[in-house]
Motif scaffolding. Structure first.
Motif, short mmCIF file in Angstrom:
data_model
loop_
_atom_site.label_atom_id
_atom_site.label_comp_id
_atom_site.label_asym_id
_atom_site.label_seq_id
_atom_site.Cartn_x
_atom_site.Cartn_y
_atom_site.Cartn_z
N SER A 39 0.82 -1.21 0.00
CA SER A 39 0.00 0.00 0.00
C SER A 39 0.86 1.26 0.00
O SER A 39 0.60 2.21 -0.76
CB SER A 39 -0.92 0.00 1.22
OG SER A 39 -1.69 1.17 1.26
N ILE A 40 1.89 1.28 0.82
CA ILE A 40 2.78 2.45 0.90
C ILE A 40 3.51 2.64 -0.43
O ILE A 40 3.63 3.76 -0.93
CB ILE A 40 3.77 2.29 2.07
CG1 ILE A 40 3.00 2.37 3.40
CG2 ILE A 40 4.85 3.35 2.01
CD1 ILE A 40 3.81 1.94 4.61
N ARG A 43 1.30 4.21 -3.08
CA ARG A 43 1.17 5.67 -2.92
C ARG A 43 2.44 6.39 -3.35
O ARG A 43 2.39 7.41 -4.04
CB ARG A 43 0.84 6.00 -1.47
CG ARG A 43 -0.54 5.49 -1.10
CD ARG A 43 -0.82 5.62 0.35
NE ARG A 43 -2.09 4.96 0.66
CZ ARG A 43 -2.65 4.98 1.82
NH1 ARG A 43 -2.09 5.62 2.81
NH2 ARG A 43 -3.80 4.36 2.01
N LEU A 44 3.60 5.86 -2.95
CA LEU A 44 4.87 6.48 -3.35
C LEU A 44 5.07 6.43 -4.86
O LEU A 44 5.55 7.40 -5.46
CB LEU A 44 6.05 5.79 -2.65
CG LEU A 44 6.22 6.08 -1.17
CD1 LEU A 44 7.35 5.24 -0.60
CD2 LEU A 44 6.49 7.55 -0.94
N SER A 45 4.69 5.32 -5.47
CA SER A 45 4.84 5.22 -6.92
C SER A 45 3.94 6.22 -7.63
O SER A 45 4.33 6.79 -8.66
CB SER A 45 4.55 3.80 -7.40
OG SER A 45 3.20 3.44 -7.18
N ILE A 98 -0.31 -2.36 -11.83
CA ILE A 98 -0.69 -3.70 -11.36
C ILE A 98 -1.27 -3.62 -9.96
O ILE A 98 -2.30 -4.25 -9.65
CB ILE A 98 0.52 -4.64 -11.41
CG1 ILE A 98 0.97 -4.83 -12.86
CG2 ILE A 98 0.18 -5.99 -10.78
CD1 ILE A 98 2.34 -5.43 -13.00
N SER A 99 -0.66 -2.84 -9.10
CA SER A 99 -1.17 -2.68 -7.74
C SER A 99 -2.52 -1.98 -7.75
O SER A 99 -3.41 -2.31 -6.95
CB SER A 99 -0.16 -1.89 -6.90
OG SER A 99 -0.58 -1.76 -5.58
N GLY A 100 -2.69 -1.02 -8.64
CA GLY A 100 -3.97 -0.34 -8.76
C GLY A 100 -5.08 -1.28 -9.19
O GLY A 100 -6.20 -1.21 -8.68
N ILE A 101 -4.77 -2.19 -10.12
CA ILE A 101 -5.75 -3.20 -10.52
C ILE A 101 -6.10 -4.08 -9.33
O ILE A 101 -7.26 -4.41 -9.11
CB ILE A 101 -5.20 -4.03 -11.70
CG1 ILE A 101 -5.12 -3.16 -12.94
CG2 ILE A 101 -6.06 -5.27 -11.94
CD1 ILE A 101 -4.36 -3.78 -14.09
N ARG A 102 -5.09 -4.45 -8.54
CA ARG A 102 -5.34 -5.26 -7.33
C ARG A 102 -6.27 -4.53 -6.37
O ARG A 102 -7.24 -5.10 -5.87
CB ARG A 102 -4.02 -5.57 -6.64
CG ARG A 102 -4.19 -6.22 -5.29
CD ARG A 102 -2.84 -6.37 -4.56
NE ARG A 102 -3.08 -6.76 -3.21
CZ ARG A 102 -2.91 -5.98 -2.15
NH1 ARG A 102 -2.48 -4.74 -2.32
NH2 ARG A 102 -3.15 -6.39 -0.95
N PHE A 103 -5.99 -3.26 -6.12
CA PHE A 103 -6.83 -2.49 -5.19
C PHE A 103 -8.25 -2.32 -5.72
O PHE A 103 -9.21 -2.36 -4.95
CB PHE A 103 -6.20 -1.14 -4.86
CG PHE A 103 -5.05 -1.23 -3.91
CD1 PHE A 103 -5.21 -1.78 -2.65
CD2 PHE A 103 -3.80 -0.77 -4.26
CE1 PHE A 103 -4.15 -1.87 -1.77
CE2 PHE A 103 -2.74 -0.85 -3.40
CZ PHE A 103 -2.91 -1.41 -2.14
N MET A 104 -8.39 -2.13 -7.04
CA MET A 104 -9.74 -2.01 -7.61
C MET A 104 -10.49 -3.34 -7.50
O MET A 104 -11.69 -3.35 -7.22
CB MET A 104 -9.67 -1.55 -9.06
CG MET A 104 -9.34 -0.09 -9.20
SD MET A 104 -9.59 0.60 -10.85
CE MET A 104 -8.59 -0.43 -11.86
N LEU A 115 -6.78 -11.36 5.38
CA LEU A 115 -5.33 -11.20 5.52
C LEU A 115 -4.59 -12.17 4.61
O LEU A 115 -3.64 -11.80 3.92
CB LEU A 115 -4.91 -11.39 6.97
CG LEU A 115 -3.42 -11.22 7.26
CD1 LEU A 115 -2.97 -9.81 6.89
CD2 LEU A 115 -3.13 -11.52 8.72
N LYS A 116 -5.05 -13.41 4.57
CA LYS A 116 -4.38 -14.43 3.75
C LYS A 116 -4.40 -14.06 2.27
O LYS A 116 -3.39 -14.14 1.58
CB LYS A 116 -5.05 -15.78 3.98
CG LYS A 116 -4.40 -16.93 3.28
CD LYS A 116 -5.11 -18.23 3.60
CE LYS A 116 -4.46 -19.39 2.88
NZ LYS A 116 -5.13 -20.66 3.15
N VAL A 117 -5.55 -13.65 1.79
CA VAL A 117 -5.69 -13.27 0.38
C VAL A 117 -4.91 -11.99 0.10
O VAL A 117 -4.30 -11.83 -0.96
CB VAL A 117 -7.18 -13.13 -0.01
CG1 VAL A 117 -7.33 -12.60 -1.42
CG2 VAL A 117 -7.88 -14.47 0.13
N GLY A 118 -4.91 -11.05 1.05
CA GLY A 118 -4.16 -9.81 0.89
C GLY A 118 -2.67 -10.06 0.77
O GLY A 118 -2.00 -9.45 -0.07
#
Length: 141
Positions: A39-40, A43-45, A98-104, A115-118
């Protein structure tokens, strides 16, 4: 370095309760879980992409202005330090996408918020980013 603060809280019954809570002010002693790191870094990216997008627009403007401008942009991109910078920025862009797709997918309910899936999805994002970063590096050189 751990400081204990006394917090005075009014509970639901209207009684005042004093709670002693330790506060750790040394962030280097905290071990962040991979989901927090993901997550951090997302945001930094995003911040890095925001500040480097101007370079890409400038380079695009030069390359589309004229044939000489294209040659100039090509010459700029032959510099090894700029190639490394471009590879780094493209890796950040890939990670952010890729991370944005994950968050969406999490927000839309396609991935459960456990937690496990995250943890698993964070690791998958890192692995895909590393693989695509290698592909981008090969294509740049």
């Amino acid at each position: 370095m751990c400081i204990i603060y006394i917090i005075i809280i009014e509970n639901l019954n209207g009684k005042i309760v004093k709670k002693k809570r330790p506060v750790n002010l040394d962030l280097t002693t905290i071990k962040f879980p991979i989901t927090a790191i993901s997550s951090i870094l997302h945001r930094l990216s995003g911040i890095i992409i925001f500040f480097t997008i101007g370079f890409f627009f400038w380079l695009l403007n030069i390359s589309l202005a004229s044939p000489e401008g294209f040659s100039q942009a090509e010459l700029i991109m032959k510099n090894i330090s700029l190639k490394i910078l471009l590879w780094f920025i493209l890796t950040i862009l890939l990670y952010h996408s890729i991370s944005g797709i994950r968050f969406m997918m999490i927000d839309f309910g396609y991935i459960p918020e456990t937690l496990k899936v995250g943890i698993r999805s964070s690791k998958i994002v890192f692995i895909i980013t590393i693989l695509l970063s290698i592909v981008v590096g090969v294509l740049l050189w």
